[in-house]
Design a protein around this motif. Structure first.
Motif: not given
Length: 352
Positions: A54-60
């Motif tokens: 969640a910290a790295e992925s807008d898609a997630y």
């Protein structure tokens, strides 16, 4: 004034190994069916979320929000209570917290544990930003809690050094939350160095009144300490960004009081209760929050020594709905006029 958002449910006490509580996609429809419109997510529980992703992925993050939106739910905040606790742990109680850590860290050094906890808080700041959240919940941890009662007498400077060290550990984290545009809300809670208004003020002084150092208001913890939980709102409303709606009762007798005599929760003078079963005046609390323009969520944290959790969850949603005040857009006495300023008329009224 703004109307408080809610009701929402903190999922930490509900996640488990049995369906529908074993994964987010299964518990979401159950939460919605109980009557909630939001969920507060424990960021350390992989059944709820993958914090690093969640910290790295807008898609997630979009997928996570979409999963909840399918059931009429939104994420209200992330919780880092467990990770925040591990920012500061006194050696006397260190073994009690080993199960809070991932298995590889349970026998690790203090510095390794602190590094892990700090990294977790930083991940949560970035994840909150990607999820579009503006507040996050945590614990302060505790270096001084074993010395909370001044016997034997505390050495001069001990408390000051404890809060100075707490500030050294938290200030870089608070700076990261500033960069993310997220308020970091410390739950005022016994067992933490930030457990009442006076200790929060000490911490605030130690971190230079950092603008992201905020409060998660939970009146149950204040009642069980015999604080005035309504006066607390008057004193600290400008720092309160989150709330847990949780009830409690305090019924001291000749055998036990605030400290509880090492008894289990059912036998203590102070007990957490499901909403409506305790002594807290939530009508007054919600009135004060509306008065002070609280813009956050009313999040139910279910803890009760007696009632079944599923029953408490359903009752809690209805309880919060009854107490949220849809705030007015105009004064109740506007119908009599007087809203437009007329200085000449005011002088005539004063006989000038």
């Amino acid at each position: 004034m703004r109307t408080i958002k809610g009701p929402a449910l903190f999922l930490a006490q509900f996640m488990g190994d049995a369906a529908p509580f074993d994964r987010l996609e299964a518990i979401a429809p159950w939460v919605a069916d109980c009557g909630y419109v939001g969920v507060q997510l424990p960021s350390n529980d992989p059944r709820c979320m993958d914090l690093a992703l969640a910290a790295e992925s807008d898609a997630y993050c979009d997928d996570l929000k979409g999963l909840l939106a399918d059931h009429g739910l939104v994420v209200t905040e992330l919780s880092t209570h467990i990770q925040g606790q591990m920012i500061a742990v006194h050696p006397a109680i260190r073994p009690l917290f080993e199960t809070f850590l991932p298995e590889p860290l349970r026998k690790a050094s203090d510095s390794e544990r602190l590094e892990w906890a700090t990294d977790q808080l930083l991940l949560a700041a970035r994840a909150s930003r990607r999820l579009g959240l503006d507040a996050s919940a945590t614990f302060s941890g505790a270096l001084l809690w074993p010395m909370v009662y001044p016997w034997p007498q505390r050495p001069a400077g001990l408390v000051e050094e404890g809060f100075a060290e707490l500030a050294r550990r938290w200030t870089p984290i608070l700076d990261a939350y500033e960069d993310a545009g997220v308020d970091l809300c410390y739950e005022i809670h016994p067992g933490e160095d930030l457990h009442d208004g006076a200790s929060f003020e000490r911490f605030l002084d130690a971190v230079g009144h950092h603008r992201r150092a905020s409060i998660l208001y939970d009146p149950s913890h204040l009642l069980l300490q015999q604080l005035d939980y309504l006066a607390f709102l008057d004193l600290y409303h400008d720092r309160i960004r989150m709330m847990h709606v949780k009830d409690a009762e305090f019924r001291p007798d000749g055998r036990n009081g605030v400290y509880g005599g090492y008894q289990g929760w059912t036998d203590r003078a102070g007990r957490f209760r499901s909403l409506g079963d305790g002594q807290i005046d939530f009508g007054a609390i919600f009135s004060k929050l509306a008065q002070y323009d609280f813009a956050g969520w009313a999040v139910v944290e279910w803890e009760c020594a007696l009632k079944d959790s599923a029953v408490g969850a359903r009752e809690g949603a209805a309880f919060v709905k009854r107490h949220i005040i849809p705030v007015t857009g105009h004064s109740f006495d506007d119908f009599v006029g007087g809203g437009v300023r007329d200085d000449q008329r005011n002088r005539r009224i004063l006989g000038l």
